[in-house]
Design a protein around this motif. Structure first.
Motif, PDB file in Angstrom:
ATOM      1  N   TRP A 309       0.819  -1.216   0.000  1.00 53.56           N
ATOM      2  CA  TRP A 309       0.000   0.000   0.000  1.00 53.56           C
ATOM      3  C   TRP A 309       0.847   1.258   0.000  1.00 53.56           C
ATOM      4  N   GLY A 326      -2.375   5.859   0.078  1.00 52.08           N
ATOM      5  CA  GLY A 326      -2.174   4.427  -0.086  1.00 52.08           C
ATOM      6  C   GLY A 326      -2.242   3.692   1.244  1.00 52.08           C
ATOM      7  N   GLY A 330      -4.568   0.739   2.944  1.00 54.65           N
ATOM      8  CA  GLY A 330      -3.950  -0.448   3.506  1.00 54.65           C
ATOM      9  C   GLY A 330      -4.494  -0.718   4.897  1.00 54.65           C
TER      10      GLY A 330
END
Lengths: 468, 417
Positions: A309, A326, A330
Motif C-alpha cells: 500500500w 495508499g 492499507g
C-alpha cells in the motif's frame, strides 16, 4: 498527445487508420503500429522517446540473456540487474526531487534540488517491462527473438501513457496473430466513444467546477468542501476510467484485447472490494508481482500490506499525501480482514455502501491536496472542526449550475443504466436488435459530436488583459 | 450483429475522415480572433531544435485547435451546451471563471496525479457573477494590495516638485451598487477598502469621492451590463466630484452633444459568452467634446498618431466598442486644448479613465494620460519635462484586490535609474 484532443481525433487517428489498413501483411501492420506509437509518444515528449527506446532495448536484451542462461545464477543476476535499472530510471525521473527534498529536511548539508521533468507514461511502461522480465525469468513466457514484438508490447500507443498495465501474456497471441474483424472494430469504436464521452463530457466539465470550489482562497463552507470532494471523486473516476475505455477501445479496433481496468468501483461494499474494481491492472500488478511473492497474507501479512500500500500510494505521485492515501487504504483493508468485514457483512447492505462512500471520499481528500496541511484543513472543515458556515450564496450557485451533471454522473458511475437496458432487452428481444443495430451507432456519433464541440469550446482563450 | 457493426463503422469513419478533410482543406487565413482579442496561432516552422524543445509540437497543437473548422460558431455552441449541466431554479445566477486553455487538452490525473491539487483560480483568471442579464466582477479585498498602492502614490508625491498637486480617484465597480443583498455579499465591500486606502494616503494628496457620486446616482445607467467599465454617464458623475476637489465648476452634461451606439457587447460577454448577456447588449452613450483640441497618442515604439478624443467610428471596427473613448489603451497621449490657463494635468490611469478624460478638456491647457502598463519613460521625468501642474491617479478597485498596478507604478518611477 492525448486521445481526447482534436489533434488525435482528426489528424493522428485517420492517418493511422489509413496507414494500417493499406497493408494486409501482419508484419507491416505491426510496424505501422510501432512507428505510430513512437510518433505518438514523441509528439508529447520529443526527447524522452530515447528513454522509451532504451527501456525497451534493455528489456529485450536482458530477457534474451535470462532465457539463454536459464537455471543458472547468471540468469538471476541479469534479472535483478534489469529490474533494478528499470526501477532506477523510474526512481530518478519521478522521485529524485522528492528524495532530495526529504533528505534536505534531515541532513546537515543541502543537496541542490534536481530539475527533472517527468516523461509521461514512465510509471506505466517501466512496470510493464518489469512484468515482462519477471514472466521470462519465471519461465511463464519465452523471450521472443524478434525485437519488434517487445517494441510493440511496450510502445503500443493505446496503453502507453495511461495504462491499463497489461502483461505480455495478455497480448502475446495477438501480436503474432491479430484478428481484426468488423465486429471487433465496431466494438472498439463503441468502447472508445464511451470513454471519450466520459472524459470530455463528465471529467472535464466536473473538473472545471472542482478547481473553483476547492480553491483555498475561495469562500469555503462545510457543504462546499463536501460538494467539491464529491465532484472530484466523480471527476477522477470518469477521467481515469474514460481514458482506460478509450485505450481498450483503440486496442480492440486493432485486434488487441487489453485487460479491463475499472468495474464500477463506487458500488463497492468495502475497501478490498474497491481495489478489485479501481485501477484493476495496477492492483493486479502489485498483488501478483509484489504481494504474493513477498508471502501474501500467509507470512509477514502486516509487513506485506504495508509495502504494497505504500508503493501503491507512492506510485500515484511523488508526494507524501499520495503515500498517506495508499497507507490509508492499507489500514482499512487490514482492519476489514480483522473484524470490519464481519460487521459489514452482518449489517444491512446500505450500511456497507455508506461506509465505503465515506471512506472513499475521505481518501480523495488526501489524493487531491498535495499540501498535507491543506488536506488536514479540508478534513477539519468537512467534519465540523472549523468556524465556517454550512453553506454560502456562492455554493448555492455552483450547486444549481452543476446539479444535473452531478446527478447524471452519479447514476453513470453505477451499472444502473446497463442493468435497466439489459432488463428491457431481455423482455423484448426485437428491441434489443433495434437498439444494437441503430441506437448504438447513432449514440456513438452523438457522443463524438458533443465531445468535439466541447473540445473546440475549451480552446476559447480570450485575452483577459483588461483586468487592470 | 453484422448490421450494427457496419453502420457503426460507417458513421464513425465518415465523421472522422469527413471532419479531418474539411479541416485540412479549410483556408487558414485568419490571423486575429476578434472575439478573443488575440492573434491566431499560425503554422509553426519546423526545425530540429524546436522539435526537441517541445515548442514545435505545442505550437502545432495550438495551431490545429485555433484553426479548427467552424471554430467560432462551435465555441458559442459549446458554451451554450455547458449551460445544460445545471438546473435553472429560482434566480438566473451563475458564476463563470474564465481562464482559457488553447490546446483543448486537459492533461488530467489519470492515475499519475501530477497537478491534482492545482488551482484554476490563479491571478490570470477572472470570476464573473452573472445575474439575469447583468455581469459583475467579484471584488475580493486584499489589505496588502491597498497598502502597496497607497505607498506607491505617497512615494510619487514625495518625489515630485512640492508645487505639483496630486489627486487620487478610486472608481468602484458595479457589484458595489447591486441592490440584491444576497448576491452583493459574495463580494467584499469596496467602501471599506477605499476608506482604508484613503487613510493610508499622504494628507497632501487630494481624495476624490467618486464613490459618493456614483452611490447617489446608483439607479441610473452608470455601469455597463456586459462590460466591466462604467458608462460615460458614470464617469461624468465622478468628474463632478473631481471638480469639487480641485475647486472648479463642472460643465453641465447637456452642454455636450451626445450620440448613441447600440449593440455593445463588452469584456464580460467576451469572457463568458453568456447567452443572456448576448441578447441584452449595452448602449454606449458618448458626449462629444466641444473645446477645440488636438489629440496625439504615442505607441510603445514612439510613433505618434493623431486621433479624436471621442470617436464613434471605433464601434464599427469590432475592436471593442469601448475604444470609442480615446481610441483604446496606449502608453501615453497628449491633448492640447485652446485653453491658455497654464494648467497641465497628467492622468495616470487604467481604462476606467478613458471615459473620464474627455470631460477634463474645458479646464486644462494640456491633458496627458499615462498608462503604467505600457509607458517606457520614467514617470517622474515625464512630469518634470512636460511641466505638469496636476497629477490624477485614476484606477478602479482592482488596486485593492491585487498589487499589479502598485508594482507597475514603482517600476515606472524606477525606470532609467
Amino acid at each position: 498527445m492525448v486521445f481526447s484532443s482534436l489533434f488525435f481525433l482528426y489528424l493522428f487517428l485517420p492517418v493511422l487508420l489509413m496507414a494500417y489498413f493499406v497493408f494486409k501483411n501482419t508484419t507491416y501492420r505491426n510496424w505501422v503500429l510501432i512507428l505510430f506509437s513512437f510518433a505518438f509518444y514523441a509528439w508529447g515528449e520529443p526527447i524522452w522517446i530515447i528513454l522509451l527506446l532504451l527501456a525497451s532495448i534493455i528489456g529485450y536484451v536482458f530477457a534474451l540473456g535470462i532465457e539463454r542462461y536459464r537455471g543458472t545464477g547468471l540468469a538471476k543476476l541479469l534479472f535483478v540487474l534489469a529490474v533494478s535499472v528499470n526501477i532506477g530510471i523510474l526512481a530518478f525521473f519521478k522521485y529524485a526531487g522528492f528524495l532530495v527534498d526529504n533528505l534536505n529536511a534531515v541532513l546537515p548539508f543541502h543537496i541542490p534540488h534536481p530539475e527533472v521533468t517527468l516523461p509521461i507514461g514512465i510509471s506505466f511502461f517501466t512496470f510493464e517491462i518489469i512484468c515482462y522480465l519477471t514472466d521470462v525469468y519465471k519461465g511463464v513466457i519465452e523471450a521472443p527473438r524478434s525485437p519488434k514484438k517487445l517494441l510493440l508490447y511496450v510502445s503500443f500507443f493505446p496503453h502507453l501513457v495511461a495504462g491499463p498495465i497489461i502483461r505480455y501474456t495478455d497480448i502475446q497471441q495477438q501480436i503474432d496473430n491479430p484478428k481484426v474483424t468488423l465486429a471487433g472494430f465496431s466494438e472498439g469504436i463503441t468502447r472508445f466513444m464511451i470513454g471519450l464521452g466520459k472524459k470530455v463530457i463528465f471529467a472535464n466539465l466536473l473538473g472545471e467546477s472542482v478547481s473553483v470550489i476547492l480553491n483555498p482562497s475561495a469562500d469555503s463552507s462545510v457543504l462546499g468542501i463536501w460538494f467539491g470532494v464529491c465532484l472530484f471523486a466523480l471527476q477522477i473516476y470518469f477521467d481515469f476510467s474514460g481514458y482506460s475505455d478509450m485505450a481498450i477501445g483503440l486496442g480492440k479496433m486493432f485486434g488487441f484485447n487489453l485487460r479491463e481496468n475499472f468495474n464500477y468501483p463506487y458500488i463497492s461494499k468495502n475497501a478490498g472490494d474497491f481495489w478489485r474494481r479501481w485501477n484493476m491492472s495496477l492492483g493486479g500488478f502489485f498483488r501478483d508481482y509484489v504481494y504474493i511473492p513477498l508471502g501474501g497474507n500467509r507470512r509477514f501479512h502486516v509487513r506485506n500490506l504495508f509495502v504494497v500500500w505504500f508503493l501503491t500510494g507512492f506510485w500515484h505521485g511523488a508526494s507524501w499525501n499520495f503515500i498517506i492515501w495508499g497507507l490509508y487504504f492499507g489500514l482499512l483493508i487490514y482492519l476489514e480482514s480483522l473484524f470490519l468485514r464481519k460487521w459489514l457483512d452482518a449489517a444491512p447492505k446500505f450500511v456497507a455502501h455508506i461506509y465505503m462512500t465515506l471512506a472513499m471520499l475521505v481518501g480523495w481528500v488526501w489524493f487531491y491536496f498535495t499540501d498535507l496541511w491543506a488536506a488536514v484543513k479540508a478534513l477539519g472543515i468537512m467534519f465540523g472542526a472549523s468556524s465556517l458556515p454550512l453553506t454560502t450564496v456562492e455554493l448555492e450557485i455552483y450547486f444549481k449550475e452543476n446539479l444535473l451533471l452531478f446527478l447524471i454522473a452519479i447514476i453513470a458511475s453505477t451499472p444502473l443504466a446497463k442493468w435497466t437496458i439489459g432488463r428491457i432487452c431481455q423482455a423484448n428481444p426485437r428491441l434489443q436488435t433495434g437498439l444494437q443495430d441503430y441506437a448504438v451507432p447513432v449514440f456513438n456519433v452523438a457522443l463524438l459530436i458533443a465531445a468535439t464541440i466541447l473540445l473546440v469550446g475549451s480552446t476559447y482563450n480570450p485575452f483577459l488583459y483588461y483586468r487592470f | 450483429m453484422k448490421r450494427q457493426a457496419k453502420l457503426n463503422i460507417i458513421l464513425f469513419l465518415v465523421f472522422i475522415f469527413g471532419l479531418s478533410a474539411v479541416n485540412l482543406l479549410g483556408a487558414k487565413s485568419q490571423t486575429v480572433s476578434q472575439l478573443e482579442q488575440r492573434a491566431i496561432q499560425q503554422r509553426p516552422a519546423f526545425t530540429i531544435d524546436r522539435f526537441f524543445e517541445g515548442k514545435f509540437t505545442r505550437e502545432y497543437d495550438n495551431f490545429f485547435a485555433d484553426n479548427f473548422a467552424f471554430r467560432t460558431s462551435l465555441v458559442q455552441v459549446g458554451t451554450d451546451m455547458k449551460q445544460l449541466k445545471g438546473m435553472p431554479v429560482g434566480d438566473t445566477a451563475s458564476i463563470v471563471v474564465q481562464g482559457g486553455d488553447n490546446m483543448a487538452v486537459n492533461m488530467n490525473a489519470t492515475g499519475e496525479a501530477t497537478e491534482a491539487g492545482a488551482t484554476a483560480a490563479s491571478s490570470t483568471t477572472s470570476k464573473y457573477l452573472i445575474l439575469n442579464d447583468r455581469a459583475f466582477t467579484l471584488f475580493a479585498y486584499s489589505p496588502s494590495a491597498a497598502e502597496k498602492y497607497a505607498e506607491a502614490l505617497n512615494r510619487f508625491k514625495s518625489s515630485v516638485d512640492p508645487k505639483v498637486r496630486v489627486y487620487s480617484l478610486l472608481a468602484p465597480t458595479s457589484i458595489e451598487f447591486l441592490d440584491n443583498e444576497k448576491y452583493k455579499q459574495m463580494s467584499d465591500s469596496q467602501k471599506v477598502a477605499f476608506d482604508h486606502l484613503n487613510e493610508l494616503l499622504d494628507p497632501s494628496i487630494g481624495r476624490v469621492d467618486a464613490y459618493g457620486a456614483l452611490n447617489e446616482h446608483r439607479s441610473e445607467y452608470i455601469y455597463f451590463r456586459t462590460d466591466h467599465h462604467w458608462t460615460a454617464l458614470g464617469a461624468y458623475y465622478a468628474y463632478t466630484k473631481f471638480m469639487d476637489t480641485i475647486g472648479d465648476k463642472p460643465v453641465p452634461l447637456d452642454r455636450y452633444e451626445s450620440g448613441e451606439i447600440e449593440g455593445f457587447l463588452g469584456t464580460a460577454y467576451k469572457g463568458t459568452l453568456n447567452v443572456d448577456l448576448k441578447s441584452n447588449p449595452d448602449t454606449i452613450t458618448y458626449y462629444t467634446p466641444f473645446v477645440d483640441n488636438t489629440y496625439t497618442m504615442y505607441t510603445s515604439k514612439g510613433k505618434a498618431a493623431v486621433k479624436k478624443v471621442v470617436d464613434p467610428n471605433y464601434a464599427k471596427r469590432g475592436n471593442g466598442f469601448y475604444a470609442v473613448f480615446l481610441g483604446g489603451d496606449y502608453p501615453w497621449g497628449e491633448i492640447k486644448t485652446s485653453n491658455k490657463n497654464g494648467k497641465r494635468i497628467a492622468v495616470v490611469k487604467d481604462s476606467y479613465a478613458n471615459a473620464f478624460v474627455p470631460y477634463l478638456l474645458p479646464h486644462f491647457e494640456k491633458v496627458y494620460y499615462l498608462d503604467p502598463r505600457h509607458m517606457n519613460e520614467n514617470m517622474l521625468d515625464f512630469v518634470k519635462r512636460e511641466k505638469i501642474t496636476d497629477v490624477l491617479f485614476l484606477n478602479n478597485s482592482t488596486v485593492a484586490r491585487n498589487d499589479g498596478i502598485a508594482k507597475l507604478l514603482n517600476e515606472k518611477m524606477d525606470l532609467g535609474k
